[in-house]
Design a protein around this motif. Sequence first.
Motif, PDB file in Angstrom:
ATOM      1  N   VAL A  91       0.730  -1.081   0.127  1.00 54.44           N
ATOM      2  CA  VAL A  91      -0.101  -0.098  -0.139  1.00 54.44           C
ATOM      3  C   VAL A  91       0.798   1.123  -0.089  1.00 54.44           C
ATOM      4  CG1 VAL A  91      -1.732   1.287   1.313  1.00 54.44           C
ATOM      5  CG2 VAL A  91      -2.079  -1.031   1.182  1.00 54.44           C
ATOM      6  N   LEU A  92       2.104   1.395   0.829  1.00 56.03           N
ATOM      7  CA  LEU A  92       2.813   2.381   1.063  1.00 56.03           C
ATOM      8  C   LEU A  92       3.519   2.658  -0.324  1.00 56.03           C
ATOM      9  CD1 LEU A  92       4.366   1.904   4.636  1.00 56.03           C
ATOM     10  CD2 LEU A  92       2.369   3.692   3.778  1.00 56.03           C
ATOM     11  N   ARG A  93       3.685   1.639  -1.169  1.00 54.51           N
ATOM     12  CA  ARG A  93       4.759   1.552  -2.266  1.00 54.51           C
ATOM     13  C   ARG A  93       3.470   2.409  -3.273  1.00 54.51           C
ATOM     14  NH1 ARG A  93       8.305  -2.641  -2.466  1.00 54.51           N
ATOM     15  NH2 ARG A  93      10.360  -1.866  -1.572  1.00 54.51           N
ATOM     16  N   ASN A  94       2.461   1.844  -3.447  1.00 55.85           N
ATOM     17  CA  ASN A  94       1.245   2.530  -4.338  1.00 55.85           C
ATOM     18  C   ASN A  94       1.213   3.930  -4.139  1.00 55.85           C
ATOM     19  OD1 ASN A  94       1.282  -0.400  -5.481  1.00 55.85           O
ATOM     20  ND2 ASN A  94      -0.628  -0.542  -4.272  1.00 55.85           N
ATOM     21  N   LEU A  95       1.198   4.236  -2.677  1.00 54.35           N
ATOM     22  CA  LEU A  95       0.970   5.598  -2.611  1.00 54.35           C
ATOM     23  C   LEU A  95       2.221   6.739  -2.730  1.00 54.35           C
ATOM     24  CD1 LEU A  95      -1.199   5.455   0.879  1.00 54.35           C
ATOM     25  CD2 LEU A  95      -1.987   5.786  -1.482  1.00 54.35           C
ATOM     26  N   GLY A  96       3.215   5.990  -3.146  1.00 58.86           N
ATOM     27  CA  GLY A  96       4.451   6.837  -3.468  1.00 58.86           C
ATOM     28  C   GLY A  96       5.209   7.188  -2.200  1.00 58.86           C
ATOM     29  N   VAL A  97       5.120   6.320  -1.166  1.00 56.34           N
ATOM     30  CA  VAL A  97       6.086   6.943   0.214  1.00 56.34           C
ATOM     31  C   VAL A  97       7.545   6.242  -0.499  1.00 56.34           C
ATOM     32  CG1 VAL A  97       6.525   6.109   2.100  1.00 56.34           C
ATOM     33  CG2 VAL A  97       4.304   6.340   1.436  1.00 56.34           C
ATOM     34  N   LYS A  98       8.490   7.137  -0.133  1.00 53.12           N
ATOM     35  CA  LYS A  98       9.659   7.133  -0.729  1.00 53.12           C
ATOM     36  C   LYS A  98      10.765   6.401   0.318  1.00 53.12           C
ATOM     37  CE  LYS A  98      10.022  11.029  -3.748  1.00 53.12           C
ATOM     38  NZ  LYS A  98      10.596  12.248  -4.082  1.00 53.12           N
ATOM     39  N   ARG A  99      10.307   6.485   1.566  1.00 50.82           N
ATOM     40  CA  ARG A  99      11.146   6.017   2.686  1.00 50.82           C
ATOM     41  C   ARG A  99      10.326   4.966   3.425  1.00 50.82           C
ATOM     42  NH1 ARG A  99      14.706   8.790   7.671  1.00 50.82           N
ATOM     43  NH2 ARG A  99      15.703   6.926   8.266  1.00 50.82           N
ATOM     44  N   ILE A 100      10.453   3.715   3.509  1.00 55.16           N
ATOM     45  CA  ILE A 100       9.649   2.788   4.199  1.00 55.16           C
ATOM     46  C   ILE A 100      10.629   2.112   5.336  1.00 55.16           C
ATOM     47  CG2 ILE A 100       8.143   0.699   4.359  1.00 55.16           C
ATOM     48  CD1 ILE A 100       7.464   1.642   1.462  1.00 55.16           C
ATOM     49  N   ILE A 101      10.342   1.998   6.490  1.00 58.27           N
ATOM     50  CA  ILE A 101      11.120   1.371   7.656  1.00 58.27           C
ATOM     51  C   ILE A 101      10.158   0.424   8.151  1.00 58.27           C
ATOM     52  CG2 ILE A 101      12.163   1.584   9.789  1.00 58.27           C
ATOM     53  CD1 ILE A 101      12.879   4.557   9.159  1.00 58.27           C
ATOM     54  N   ALA A 102      10.719  -0.835   8.215  1.00 51.91           N
ATOM     55  CA  ALA A 102       9.502  -1.921   9.047  1.00 51.91           C
ATOM     56  C   ALA A 102      10.318  -2.944   9.812  1.00 51.91           C
ATOM     57  CB  ALA A 102       9.455  -2.833   7.620  1.00 51.91           C
ATOM     58  N   ARG A 103       9.634  -3.102  10.886  1.00 54.16           N
ATOM     59  CA  ARG A 103       9.913  -3.911  12.000  1.00 54.16           C
ATOM     60  C   ARG A 103       9.892  -5.502  11.353  1.00 54.16           C
ATOM     61  NH1 ARG A 103       6.718  -5.134  17.480  1.00 54.16           N
ATOM     62  NH2 ARG A 103       8.246  -6.515  18.459  1.00 54.16           N
ATOM     63  N   ALA A 104      10.818  -6.279  11.785  1.00 61.23           N
ATOM     64  CA  ALA A 104      10.567  -7.640  11.652  1.00 61.23           C
ATOM     65  C   ALA A 104      10.828  -8.396  13.073  1.00 61.23           C
ATOM     66  CB  ALA A 104      11.646  -7.948  10.267  1.00 61.23           C
ATOM     67  N   THR A 105      10.196  -9.432  13.138  1.00 64.11           N
ATOM     68  CA  THR A 105      10.475 -10.362  14.442  1.00 64.11           C
ATOM     69  C   THR A 105      11.479 -11.578  14.203  1.00 64.11           C
ATOM     70  OG1 THR A 105       8.351 -11.547  14.088  1.00 64.11           O
ATOM     71  CG2 THR A 105       8.354  -9.473  15.390  1.00 64.11           C
ATOM     72  N   THR A 106      11.677 -11.861  13.151  1.00 71.28           N
ATOM     73  CA  THR A 106      12.613 -12.986  12.648  1.00 71.28           C
ATOM     74  C   THR A 106      13.616 -12.847  11.599  1.00 71.28           C
ATOM     75  OG1 THR A 106      11.196 -14.075  11.064  1.00 71.28           O
ATOM     76  CG2 THR A 106      10.691 -14.651  13.182  1.00 71.28           C
ATOM     77  N   THR A 107      14.751 -13.479  11.536  1.00 73.58           N
ATOM     78  CA  THR A 107      15.609 -13.127  10.333  1.00 73.58           C
ATOM     79  C   THR A 107      15.026 -13.520   8.966  1.00 73.58           C
ATOM     80  OG1 THR A 107      16.559 -15.024  10.925  1.00 73.58           O
ATOM     81  CG2 THR A 107      17.578 -13.163  11.954  1.00 73.58           C
ATOM     82  N   ARG A 108      14.070 -14.446   8.984  1.00 73.34           N
ATOM     83  CA  ARG A 108      13.460 -14.877   7.568  1.00 73.34           C
ATOM     84  C   ARG A 108      12.600 -13.845   7.093  1.00 73.34           C
ATOM     85  NH1 ARG A 108      10.580 -20.443   7.175  1.00 73.34           N
ATOM     86  NH2 ARG A 108      12.896 -21.112   7.122  1.00 73.34           N
ATOM     87  N   HIS A 109      11.704 -13.012   8.299  1.00 69.95           N
ATOM     88  CA  HIS A 109      11.055 -11.945   7.697  1.00 69.95           C
ATOM     89  C   HIS A 109      11.967 -10.848   7.379  1.00 69.95           C
ATOM     90  CE1 HIS A 109       7.357 -13.435  10.344  1.00 69.95           C
ATOM     91  NE2 HIS A 109       7.616 -14.213   9.484  1.00 69.95           N
TER      92      HIS A 109
END
Length: 246
Positions: A91-109
Amino acid sequence: MDSVRKEKYALIGMGDFGSQLAVTLAKKGIEVLAIDSSMEHLEEIKDVVERTVCLDATEEKALESQAVEEFDAAIICIGDEFEETLLIVTVLRNLGVKRIIARATTTRHAYILRHLDIEEVILPAVDAAYRLANKLSLQDQFNRLELSSDYEITEIRAPSKFIGRKVGDIRFREEYQVVLITIKRIETQPHFWGLATRDVERFIGIPQPESVIEKDDILLLFGNRKAFEHLLSDPESSFPPPGEEG
């Protein structure tokens, strides 16, 4: 004079991690838009952050109404629901957000997110485990560079008998027949707006006689093998407490 522009971040997911991050950023003078599908989570921080909005961030139209593309970054703070995180990334990509920071709980994620070109991935639990492992592994760590059959450069953890003492008082050459090259110090520095910390190695340069050896310091020494054996086996009683020499 124009006022200095405030940084502003849109945070999605107000669980323990997200709410703590939102409050920390707000207290640093950063404009925070806190987004969550639970009004209860938002109630806890509404008096601290600039703005709270209750909506489903996986719904593109709902998120579009908040003009998140105008923010400096969108931070996905959701923990367990990884599928939801992926939907929000889309969704954020579709809206044109240039900088996305994401939390992951596992190394696979984290691996999956990075393959989706999310360069800034937060792994709080893994980072904490890594720091602890590094700290514990230093307790008996010896790194050696053999220069000949007799001489070497050795890296050792500062013996407890040296801690709190000045380099000039220890008399490395006279007492132990070794040369102190430098001291490596592990310093804990704030990271990610003060929410996390990281251990950083710093060399203090050429030790001066007044330099004080601290707990967990790593000493880089030059000498022969027998000299190191003497240094490491020497009982602590061979050194009086600081300030009681001679």
